[in-house]
Design a protein around this motif. Structure first.
Motif, PDB file in Angstrom:
ATOM      1  N   THR A   1       0.816  -1.214   0.000  1.00 28.74           N
ATOM      2  CA  THR A   1       0.000   0.000   0.000  1.00 28.74           C
ATOM      3  C   THR A   1       0.850   1.265   0.000  1.00 28.74           C
ATOM      4  O   THR A   1       0.324   2.371  -0.015  1.00 28.74           O
ATOM      5  N   ALA A   2       2.180   1.099   0.024  1.00 28.20           N
ATOM      6  CA  ALA A   2       3.098   2.255  -0.019  1.00 28.20           C
ATOM      7  C   ALA A   2       4.448   1.771  -0.527  1.00 28.20           C
ATOM      8  O   ALA A   2       4.794   0.588  -0.391  1.00 28.20           O
ATOM      9  N   TYR A   3       5.212   2.691  -1.111  1.00 31.50           N
ATOM     10  CA  TYR A   3       6.568   2.367  -1.559  1.00 31.50           C
ATOM     11  C   TYR A   3       7.588   2.848  -0.542  1.00 31.50           C
ATOM     12  O   TYR A   3       7.329   3.756   0.239  1.00 31.50           O
ATOM     13  N   GLY A   4       8.752   2.229  -0.567  1.00 34.90           N
ATOM     14  CA  GLY A   4       9.829   2.648   0.322  1.00 34.90           C
ATOM     15  C   GLY A   4      10.350   1.550   1.218  1.00 34.90           C
ATOM     16  O   GLY A   4      11.508   1.587   1.639  1.00 34.90           O
ATOM     17  N   SER A   5       9.504   0.562   1.532  1.00 35.49           N
ATOM     18  CA  SER A   5       9.929  -0.506   2.434  1.00 35.49           C
ATOM     19  C   SER A   5       9.126  -1.778   2.157  1.00 35.49           C
ATOM     20  O   SER A   5       7.924  -1.714   1.857  1.00 35.49           O
TER      21      SER A   5
ATOM     22  N   PRO B   1       0.367   2.350  -9.838  1.00 30.03           N
ATOM     23  CA  PRO B   1      -0.684   2.699  -8.870  1.00 30.03           C
ATOM     24  C   PRO B   1      -0.724   1.696  -7.715  1.00 30.03           C
ATOM     25  O   PRO B   1      -0.465   0.505  -7.897  1.00 30.03           O
ATOM     26  N   LEU B   2      -1.073   2.190  -6.547  1.00 28.64           N
ATOM     27  CA  LEU B   2      -1.228   1.353  -5.354  1.00 28.64           C
ATOM     28  C   LEU B   2      -2.694   0.971  -5.176  1.00 28.64           C
ATOM     29  O   LEU B   2      -3.584   1.720  -5.581  1.00 28.64           O
ATOM     30  N   PRO B   3      -3.000  -0.157  -4.551  1.00 32.09           N
ATOM     31  CA  PRO B   3      -2.056  -1.180  -4.074  1.00 32.09           C
ATOM     32  C   PRO B   3      -1.375  -1.887  -5.251  1.00 32.09           C
ATOM     33  O   PRO B   3      -1.975  -2.036  -6.315  1.00 32.09           O
ATOM     34  N   TYR B   4      -0.138  -2.294  -5.015  1.00 29.19           N
ATOM     35  CA  TYR B   4       0.679  -2.855  -6.085  1.00 29.19           C
ATOM     36  C   TYR B   4       1.128  -4.268  -5.729  1.00 29.19           C
ATOM     37  O   TYR B   4       1.555  -4.532  -4.607  1.00 29.19           O
ATOM     38  N   VAL B   5       1.016  -5.164  -6.725  1.00 33.12           N
ATOM     39  CA  VAL B   5       1.483  -6.543  -6.587  1.00 33.12           C
ATOM     40  C   VAL B   5       2.747  -6.687  -7.427  1.00 33.12           C
ATOM     41  O   VAL B   5       2.694  -6.551  -8.658  1.00 33.12           O
TER      42      VAL B   5
END
Length: 333
Positions: free
Chosen positions: A7-11, A56-60
């Motif tokens: 649900t978010a990028y970065g971790s 786009p999120l959410p991303y698989v």
């Protein structure tokens, strides 16, 4: 169905297994029961938010997908349930099912296992495009392959050797260099050497190379370009070494040499039929044993965190592959 999404990028901590309803394909689409998804360096960058594209999120994550057609949408005539297929998408592979456009999938030979099909889908095609479309490699030329034990590198060693080139493989360990020789390299060098130009001069009959296949980049970049023969070609494929290097602009002039970009997505978009034909040939060559299967490090879907973390490790045992309907996690050597 189980799906590994964020649900978010970065971790990686923002990504986890979730339960979703199994989606239905719309007109012109197929639903694939995913059997294997290969992960590359780019997948790790996307999750970390460091790639130039942020889906786009959410991303698989995971776009190198192999499996069986499970259902077809209206208007799809050339595919049926049970067909073994592969496809390359921007994501969606770390899930038990994926919806894709029917014209973006192609058959897998019966003799080719799903893990191998997923693992070679991008890497083998990139190596072929780099060598013969962008590099115009000819029989008798000397080709230096950096990262020769990696996915693109190991494919490039085989393809260049089969084309009659004199292949020099660069890798950081004796084990990796031995594997490159087994795949067809006539000579090897230590890519971790403090003086890689000296290594090249000692390994190559003329002391220079005609083509550099470079998916690594990093600190050796300029030294490799300086090791080109006149009218040599340095093929820039990626930057697995971590840093994006710079090159003094006078060097191509002095060498009468070329710095050549290799962007596989451009090839797929600009010449889709040529790309499809190339993939078909590569699948058949691996299925028949003419080319070796890619080496893989296998994980289960429950180990998706570990699999994505492994994409950035230089010591991984092969191309990272997640098996959605199996628990195997040992390397396939």
């Amino acid at each position: 169905m189980r799906s590994f999404e964020g649900t978010a990028y970065g971790s990686l901590d923002a990504f986890r297994l979730t339960e979703r309803d199994v989606p239905a394909p719309s007109a012109g689409q197929v639903r694939i029961r995913v059997e294997a998804t290969a992960l590359g360096f780019v997948d790790g960058l996307i999750v970390q938010g460091r790639y130039q594209i942020k889906p786009p999120l959410p991303y698989v994550p995971g776009g190198e997908i192999a499996g069986t057609v499970d259902a077809t949408g209206e208007g799809v005539r050339h595919l049926s349930a049970g067909d073994r297929v592969a496809t390359w998408q921007l994501g969606g592979g770390l899930s038990e099912y994926a919806i894709v456009a029917a014209d973006e999938v192609e058959p897998i030979p019966a003799a080719l296992d799903f893990a191998s099909a997923a693992a070679m889908l991008v890497d083998y095609q990139t190596a072929r495009y780099a060598l013969f479309e962008r590099g115009r490699v000819l029989a008798g030329e000397t080709v230096l392959v950096m990262g020769a034990a990696g996915g693109v590198g190991s494919a490039a060693v085989q393809l260049a050797a089969r084309a009659g080139a004199h292949v020099v493989a660069a890798a950081s360990t004796a084990e990796k260099r031995d594997r490159a020789r087994a795949l067809g390299a006539q000579a090897t060098i230590n890519s971790a050497s403090e003086d890689i130009r000296a290594e090249i001069r000692a390994a190559v009959p003329r002391g220079v190379v005609d083509v550099v296949v470079d998916p690594v980049g990093g600190t050796t970049f300029e030294a490799l370009f300086r090791s080109l023969a006149k009218e040599g070609r340095h093929l820039v494929i990626g930057f697995a070494g971590g840093s994006i290097p710079a090159l003094p602009a006078n060097l191509p002039l002095l060498k009468s040499a070329a710095l050549v970009g290799v962007e596989i997505r451009h090839f797929l978009a600009a010449w889709p039929e040529d790309a499809r034909a190339a993939r078909t040939v590569l699948f058949e060559q691996v299925a028949s044993g003419a080319l070796a299967k890619p080496r893989t490090a296998r994980f289960s879907l429950a180990q998706a965190h570990e699999a994505l973390a492994a994409t950035s490790r230089r010591d991984k045992a092969g191309k990272v592959v997640v098996l959605q309907h199996a628990g195997a996690s040992s390397p396939d050597r």
